[in-house]
Design an enzyme around this catalytic site. Sequence first.
Site, PDB file in Angstrom:
ATOM      1  N   GLY A  83     139.820  23.701  51.553  1.00 26.99           N
ATOM      2  CA  GLY A  83     138.976  24.813  51.137  1.00 26.99           C
ATOM      3  C   GLY A  83     138.914  25.869  52.221  1.00 26.99           C
ATOM      4  O   GLY A  83     139.452  25.693  53.323  1.00 26.99           O
ATOM      5  N   LEU A  84     138.260  26.956  51.930  1.00 27.98           N
ATOM      6  CA  LEU A  84     138.122  28.041  52.899  1.00 27.98           C
ATOM      7  C   LEU A  84     137.323  27.597  54.116  1.00 27.98           C
ATOM      8  O   LEU A  84     136.562  26.618  54.065  1.00 27.98           O
ATOM      9  CB  LEU A  84     137.432  29.242  52.246  1.00 27.98           C
ATOM     10  CG  LEU A  84     138.178  29.958  51.109  1.00 27.98           C
ATOM     11  CD1 LEU A  84     137.277  31.017  50.490  1.00 27.98           C
ATOM     12  CD2 LEU A  84     139.463  30.584  51.630  1.00 27.98           C
ATOM     13  N   SER A  85     137.492  28.317  55.198  1.00 24.66           N
ATOM     14  CA  SER A  85     136.671  28.065  56.378  1.00 24.66           C
ATOM     15  C   SER A  85     135.208  28.322  56.035  1.00 24.66           C
ATOM     16  O   SER A  85     134.855  29.339  55.443  1.00 24.66           O
ATOM     17  CB  SER A  85     137.109  29.000  57.517  1.00 24.66           C
ATOM     18  OG  SER A  85     136.295  28.826  58.651  1.00 24.66           O
ATOM     19  N   GLY A  86     134.348  27.353  56.367  1.00 28.09           N
ATOM     20  CA  GLY A  86     132.931  27.479  56.056  1.00 28.09           C
ATOM     21  C   GLY A  86     132.545  26.971  54.689  1.00 28.09           C
ATOM     22  O   GLY A  86     131.386  27.130  54.270  1.00 28.09           O
ATOM     23  N   GLY A  88     132.393  23.840  53.732  1.00 33.25           N
ATOM     24  CA  GLY A  88     131.724  22.537  53.780  1.00 33.25           C
ATOM     25  C   GLY A  88     132.650  21.360  53.986  1.00 33.25           C
ATOM     26  O   GLY A  88     132.210  20.207  53.879  1.00 33.25           O
ATOM     27  N   LYS A  89     133.900  21.607  54.285  1.00 32.10           N
ATOM     28  CA  LYS A  89     134.877  20.512  54.473  1.00 32.10           C
ATOM     29  C   LYS A  89     134.452  19.571  55.592  1.00 32.10           C
ATOM     30  O   LYS A  89     134.446  18.351  55.423  1.00 32.10           O
ATOM     31  CB  LYS A  89     136.266  21.074  54.805  1.00 32.10           C
ATOM     32  CG  LYS A  89     136.861  21.991  53.782  1.00 32.10           C
ATOM     33  CD  LYS A  89     138.244  22.454  54.185  1.00 32.10           C
ATOM     34  CE  LYS A  89     138.281  23.136  55.541  1.00 32.10           C
ATOM     35  NZ  LYS A  89     137.420  24.348  55.601  1.00 32.10           N
ATOM     36  N   THR A  90     134.106  20.140  56.731  1.00 38.40           N
ATOM     37  CA  THR A  90     133.769  19.317  57.901  1.00 38.40           C
ATOM     38  C   THR A  90     132.526  18.479  57.644  1.00 38.40           C
ATOM     39  O   THR A  90     132.504  17.267  57.924  1.00 38.40           O
ATOM     40  CB  THR A  90     133.558  20.217  59.132  1.00 38.40           C
ATOM     41  OG1 THR A  90     134.769  20.933  59.410  1.00 38.40           O
ATOM     42  CG2 THR A  90     133.190  19.386  60.344  1.00 38.40           C
ATOM     43  N   SER A 157     144.422  23.818  55.022  1.00 40.49           N
ATOM     44  CA  SER A 157     145.674  23.564  54.285  1.00 40.49           C
ATOM     45  C   SER A 157     145.804  24.495  53.073  1.00 40.49           C
ATOM     46  O   SER A 157     145.713  24.036  51.931  1.00 40.49           O
ATOM     47  CB  SER A 157     145.772  22.100  53.865  1.00 40.49           C
ATOM     48  OG  SER A 157     144.558  21.585  53.391  1.00 40.49           O
TER      49      SER A 157
END
Length: 289
Positions: A83-86, A88-90, A157
């Site tokens: 997903g985009l930066s920010g 919520g992936k992390t 990615s």
Amino acid sequence: MYLLDFLRIMGRNTNGVTAPRHSINSAPKYPARNTMRFSCRNYSPLLQPCRHRARHSEQPLPCAIPATKKLHPTMSYTIWFTGLSGSGKTTLSRNIFMSLKSAGLKAELIDGDIVRSNFSQELSFSKRDRDINVKRIGFLSHMLNKNGVISVVAAISPYAEIRALNRRLIENYVEVYCDCPLDVVAQRDPKGLYKRAFAGEIQNFTGVSDPYEPPDPPDIHVHTDTETVAQSTRVIEEHLQSLGVQPDHCNSEDAKRFMEEELAWRKRLHSLGFLSRLDECFVFENDKD
């Protein structure tokens, strides 16, 4: 005794003087076993055969891999957050990682900061270099799965083609799309990157000056702009439970303990120069609490 016999065969007498060679027909007859015993057993102790080893026809050697051994256990898989930066992936990947660890499963958390700091320092953010970086993460996950470890990956990615390549490589692959509109992640902007990207200070920034190709379709789709962290975590956990790869229980106390251990490990990496940026925002939110 065997040495003397060997010297006679080779044409030397016991005084070191070359003796006349025998013809093939007149040469002394020695059993082949004696010659083999000299060349293997008496010449070097490193070549001595093991006396207690069973014959190959009786049983396989201890190092032989059984024909029935499975190289890809069903409990080993890769769950890949994109997903985009920010978006919520992390946060979500850490939640799932702690949930897996608290359930007693072997798991490893791989995020972009660790990979960039230790495996991809020489890479830029061009499409070619991004593809190389994502392929490296995919191969690392494949190796972890091969050895029975669940790989939890959080990486932007952005390109569908390289994600599809990793899916073909990794036998058990679960893709999670953290879907969040650009205007929402730009408002969050926890690292101040979007502000710099819109100002033209950062080139090839995904979602601004570089494209992001959403999965079509992903295995798990969470809408992080409208769902809480706990709700999205529960959606992912329920999907993994439906696949039979995650137990239906999570001990929050154990999860918090693993969270503290992970943070301590990352602090050590940062102090040694193996992590460029230290993010202490480890959280664990679960709607069961």
